[in-house]
Design a protein around this motif. Structure first.
Motif, PDB file in Angstrom:
ATOM      1  N   LEU A  94       0.847  -1.199   0.000  1.00 18.30           N
ATOM      2  CA  LEU A  94       0.000   0.000   0.000  1.00 18.30           C
ATOM      3  C   LEU A  94       0.880   1.245   0.000  1.00 18.30           C
ATOM      4  N   THR A  95       0.572   2.180  -0.902  1.00 18.06           N
ATOM      5  CA  THR A  95       1.285   3.455  -0.903  1.00 18.06           C
ATOM      6  C   THR A  95       0.313   4.592  -1.170  1.00 18.06           C
ATOM      7  N   ASP A  96       0.678   5.786  -0.708  1.00 23.29           N
ATOM      8  CA  ASP A  96      -0.184   6.948  -0.969  1.00 23.29           C
ATOM      9  C   ASP A  96       0.582   8.055  -1.700  1.00 23.29           C
ATOM     10  N   GLY A  97       1.847   7.783  -2.031  1.00 26.47           N
ATOM     11  CA  GLY A  97       2.644   8.845  -2.640  1.00 26.47           C
ATOM     12  C   GLY A  97       3.575   8.324  -3.715  1.00 26.47           C
ATOM     13  N   ARG A  98       4.291   9.230  -4.294  1.00 26.41           N
ATOM     14  CA  ARG A  98       5.231   8.885  -5.355  1.00 26.41           C
ATOM     15  C   ARG A  98       6.543   8.372  -4.761  1.00 26.41           C
ATOM     16  N   ASN A  99       7.229   7.562  -5.518  1.00 26.79           N
ATOM     17  CA  ASN A  99       8.465   6.935  -5.061  1.00 26.79           C
ATOM     18  C   ASN A  99       9.621   7.924  -5.195  1.00 26.79           C
ATOM     19  N   GLU A 100       9.627   8.935  -4.334  1.00 27.00           N
ATOM     20  CA  GLU A 100      10.523  10.083  -4.504  1.00 27.00           C
ATOM     21  C   GLU A 100      11.880   9.939  -3.840  1.00 27.00           C
ATOM     22  N   HIS A 101      12.064   8.896  -3.029  1.00 27.95           N
ATOM     23  CA  HIS A 101      13.316   8.797  -2.275  1.00 27.95           C
ATOM     24  C   HIS A 101      14.211   7.656  -2.735  1.00 27.95           C
ATOM     25  N   GLU A 102      13.997   7.214  -3.961  1.00 28.93           N
ATOM     26  CA  GLU A 102      14.934   6.334  -4.636  1.00 28.93           C
ATOM     27  C   GLU A 102      14.746   6.556  -6.136  1.00 28.93           C
ATOM     28  N   SER A 103      15.737   6.214  -6.905  1.00 32.46           N
ATOM     29  CA  SER A 103      15.673   6.460  -8.347  1.00 32.46           C
ATOM     30  C   SER A 103      14.757   5.449  -9.029  1.00 32.46           C
ATOM     31  N   PRO A 104      14.204   5.814 -10.185  1.00 31.09           N
ATOM     32  CA  PRO A 104      13.419   4.837 -10.955  1.00 31.09           C
ATOM     33  C   PRO A 104      14.226   3.580 -11.257  1.00 31.09           C
ATOM     34  N   GLU A 105      15.533   3.759 -11.456  1.00 30.06           N
ATOM     35  CA  GLU A 105      16.377   2.608 -11.739  1.00 30.06           C
ATOM     36  C   GLU A 105      16.446   1.654 -10.539  1.00 30.06           C
ATOM     37  N   ALA A 106      16.449   2.223  -9.325  1.00 32.86           N
ATOM     38  CA  ALA A 106      16.506   1.390  -8.124  1.00 32.86           C
ATOM     39  C   ALA A 106      15.226   0.570  -7.978  1.00 32.86           C
ATOM     40  N   LEU A 107      14.083   1.210  -8.243  1.00 33.49           N
ATOM     41  CA  LEU A 107      12.816   0.476  -8.166  1.00 33.49           C
ATOM     42  C   LEU A 107      12.772  -0.604  -9.238  1.00 33.49           C
ATOM     43  N   ARG A 108      13.201  -0.265 -10.441  1.00 26.07           N
ATOM     44  CA  ARG A 108      13.195  -1.242 -11.524  1.00 26.07           C
ATOM     45  C   ARG A 108      14.097  -2.425 -11.187  1.00 26.07           C
ATOM     46  N   ALA A 109      15.265  -2.157 -10.600  1.00 27.43           N
ATOM     47  CA  ALA A 109      16.179  -3.236 -10.218  1.00 27.43           C
ATOM     48  C   ALA A 109      15.558  -4.136  -9.148  1.00 27.43           C
ATOM     49  N   ALA A 110      14.838  -3.515  -8.201  1.00 28.09           N
ATOM     50  CA  ALA A 110      14.179  -4.294  -7.150  1.00 28.09           C
ATOM     51  C   ALA A 110      13.109  -5.202  -7.748  1.00 28.09           C
ATOM     52  N   LEU A 111      12.338  -4.675  -8.694  1.00 27.38           N
ATOM     53  CA  LEU A 111      11.293  -5.476  -9.323  1.00 27.38           C
ATOM     54  C   LEU A 111      11.889  -6.623 -10.126  1.00 27.38           C
ATOM     55  N   GLU A 112      12.978  -6.358 -10.821  1.00 31.42           N
ATOM     56  CA  GLU A 112      13.627  -7.417 -11.594  1.00 31.42           C
ATOM     57  C   GLU A 112      14.154  -8.508 -10.680  1.00 31.42           C
ATOM     58  N   MET A 113      14.660  -8.116  -9.510  1.00 34.06           N
ATOM     59  CA  MET A 113      15.181  -9.099  -8.578  1.00 34.06           C
ATOM     60  C   MET A 113      14.061  -9.937  -7.959  1.00 34.06           C
TER      61      MET A 113
END
Length: 460
Positions: A169-188
């Motif tokens: 659950l989230t209510d905001g934008r993923n502003e405290h990590e880079s899009p690349e970091a989120l993408r890497a987490a999803l790939e992992m």
């Protein structure tokens, strides 16, 4: 050979819907593959145990709940309270014996319960302890969703279980990590656990929430009013508890000279699986489908065959299902082609190609193929229309959203038609004639975007 008829293990079936006829030299072969799981959970994945706390009748399972605790969750203050209540409701829906944990997510991931890198085992005592721990949740800090996913993965990987699932659950934008970091987490995390994602309020980014669900083969939705979180979390957990087998793969074999153009899930939502193929032998590839209970899904498969002459025919592709052996706990990241899995001999379908000079036969489109081609176009038209609207291209947005209205009406997708009517004034649905509304509530626009990939089944 694994006994796929054991209690609480779904039995899969595969049905192929297509027009096999091609004109001379024709190469593109389309088919809708319907996969149905019966004999496990109830249709739709619902749990049918007699009591909320009945012992878990299915395979071993673990669930991690990730709750946004960033500073924005305190605006309004009721949002954080609703999130606590919703998480408590989800904990209450857990079956005895299911392993679970709760993470508080900010710019870091905090283990709220049970802590210490462990998972608790659901029971009367641990449910009460978890709900008590939830009272300490408070808002403050940033948002780094990839960090939450990494922590959830570590917790879920510690359990020797068959089903691994997350709820985010989230209510905001993923502003405290880079899009690349989120993408890497999803790939992992992809292939290691499934995850449902929810956005509460209207300050979050639709593409981030739907991206999490897409990568991790879960569901995505908006809960515009925080007061609706408890009911939504309860439904999500009920569905998670209804899953009976994980890591199911759609296996596609093609003969020499045939290539796979795409493989897409088209019901209950549109999801392109083409790029997720893993090789499983000569001319054989597996496409991940996630976890299953008692349910049915449709897939659009297109292959390109070598051209042939009138009267010739060939097997264009063979479709089968690969499932874990009953009772086996698969390691995180295990795929359908790995150890501990077996191809279900009862779940197989054939896609054929037959060349004919009968013009009526070769130009006919199977109703199922036509329907889902329209549903995929509907999702694309909504996505493009909303992007053009945000960019200020009124004419372009009107044309694309008008086409979406036309497709929704023609296919009987009433839910999407209702959502479109909150963004455009419909003049004539049949022709797709619409006018953009001068003012659109942000929640209505986000709801349409989030649910744009939801489809309806072919009319009987």
């Amino acid at each position: 050979m694994a006994d796929l008829s054991k209690p609480n293990v779904p039995r899969f079936s595969v049905d192929v819907h297509q027009n096999a006829y091609l004109p001379e030299g024709g190469r593109a072969v389309d088919a809708i593959v319907t996969v149905t799981a019966t004999g496990g959970g109830a249709p739709g994945g619902a749990v049918t145990a007699p009591h909320p706390y009945a012992p878990w009748p299915g395979p071993s399972a673990a669930v991690v709940l990730m709750v946004d605790c960033s500073g924005s969750m305190d605006h309004p203050p009721a949002k954080m309270r609703n999130a606590r209540d919703a998480t408590a409701a989800a904990v209450d829906t857990l079956r005895d014996g299911v392993r679970f944990a709760v993470i508080g997510g900010t710019h870091v991931a905090t283990e709220v319960y049970p802590g210490g890198g462990r998972l608790a085992v659901a029971g009367a005592t641990t449910r009460a302890q978890a709900k008590l721990a939830l009272r300490r949740l408070s808002a403050g800090g940033g948002t780094a969703i990839g960090t939450w996913l990494h922590r959830a993965d570590r917790l879920l990987a510690s359990a020797d279980v068959a089903i691994r699932h997350g709820i985010l659950l989230t209510d905001g934008r993923n502003e405290h990590e880079s899009p690349e970091a989120l993408r890497a987490a999803l790939e992992m995390c992809a292939g290691r656990f499934t995850c449902d994602a929810r956005g509460v309020g209207t300050d979050w980014e639709v593409k981030e929430v739907t991206g999490v669900a897409s990568a991790l083969l879960g569901t995505a939705d908006i809960v515009a009013d925080p007061a609706g979180l408890a009911a939504d979390f309860t439904r999500m957990m009920e569905n998670a508890m209804g899953k009976e087998v994980a890591d199911v793969s759609l296996r596609l074999w093609t003969p020499v000279g045939t290539t796979v153009t795409f493989v897409k899930q088209v019901a209950p939502t549109v999801e392109d699986l083409t790029g997720r193929r893993t090789e499983a032998g000569p001319r054989t590839g597996d496409y991940p489908t996630g976890s299953w209970g008692g349910e049915s899904r449709d897939y659009h498969v297109r292959v390109e065959v070598p051209p042939a002459h009138i009267g010739q025919e060939m097997l264009a592709a063979r479709v089968s299902l690969v499932v874990p052996r009953p009772g086996d706990a698969s390691p995180p990241g295990a795929s359908g082609s790995g150890a501990g899995t077996v191809r279900d001999p009862g779940a197989q379908g054939l896609i054929r190609a037959v060349w004919t000079d009968d013009l009526a036969a070769s130009t006919s489109i199977a109703p199922q193929v036509a329907h889902y081609t329209g549903q995929a176009e509907l999702a694309q038209a909504i996505r493009q229309g909303l992007e053009l609207r945000k960019a200020g291209d009124i004419d372009g947005a009107t044309a694309r959203l008008g086409r979406a209205v036309q497709l929704a009406g023609a296919s009987g997708n009433a839910d999407t038609a209702k959502l479109l009517a909150k963004v455009v004034d419909v003049v004539d649905a049949a022709t797709g004639t619409v006018r953009l509304k001068a003012k659109v509530a942000e929640a209505d626009e986000m709801t349409l975007e989030t649910r744009s990939t939801k489809t309806v089944r072919v009319k009987k």
